[in-house]
Motif scaffolding. Structure first.
Motif, mmCIF file in Angstrom:
data_model
loop_
_atom_site.group_PDB
_atom_site.id
_atom_site.type_symbol
_atom_site.label_atom_id
_atom_site.label_comp_id
_atom_site.label_asym_id
_atom_site.label_seq_id
_atom_site.Cartn_x
_atom_site.Cartn_y
_atom_site.Cartn_z
ATOM 1 N N SER A 1 0.826 -1.202 0.000
ATOM 2 C CA SER A 1 0.000 0.000 0.000
ATOM 3 C C SER A 1 0.864 1.257 0.000
ATOM 4 O O SER A 1 0.609 2.206 -0.754
ATOM 5 C CB SER A 1 -0.922 -0.013 1.224
ATOM 6 N N GLN B 1 1.092 4.172 -2.882
ATOM 7 C CA GLN B 1 0.849 5.587 -2.607
ATOM 8 C C GLN B 1 2.039 6.464 -2.957
ATOM 9 O O GLN B 1 1.862 7.606 -3.393
ATOM 10 C CB GLN B 1 0.454 5.779 -1.147
ATOM 11 N N SER B 2 3.251 5.943 -2.795
ATOM 12 C CA SER B 2 4.456 6.740 -3.047
ATOM 13 C C SER B 2 4.877 6.742 -4.516
ATOM 14 O O SER B 2 5.747 7.515 -4.911
ATOM 15 C CB SER B 2 5.617 6.212 -2.211
#
Length: 84
Positions: free
Chosen positions: A69, A73-74
């Motif tokens: 996750s 997101q990064s």
């Protein structure tokens, strides 16, 4: 292309979340069910961890669901996917 693999258990809620995240991004993967001591030994040997899911994308060990996750997101997940 290298394989996308998840060491998993279907009774694991974090495994279910990992499946959903990968499916939502259109990332194909193969499930390897961890059922017995030999399976756990293999997971520990490859990852150094004792939990599922353990996720490999393009042959790179990403980690568990929280790691997946965070990578998503990064933008790190997309970078791994684009490497050949």
């Amino acid at each position: 292309m290298k394989k996308n693999i998840i060491y998993c258990s279907d009774s694991c809620p974090f495994c279910q979340r990992a499946y959903q995240l990968l499916e939502s991004k259109g990332i194909p993967f193969k499930k390897y069910y961890v059922k017995d001591q030999n399976d756990w030994d293999e997971v520990r040997e490859k990852t150094g961890r004792n939990t599922v899911p353990q996720i490999f994308i393009n042959g790179v060990h990403v980690g568990g669901f929280d790691d997946l996750s965070a990578a998503n997101q990064s933008g790190k997940l997309d970078k791994i996917l684009n490497e050949s």
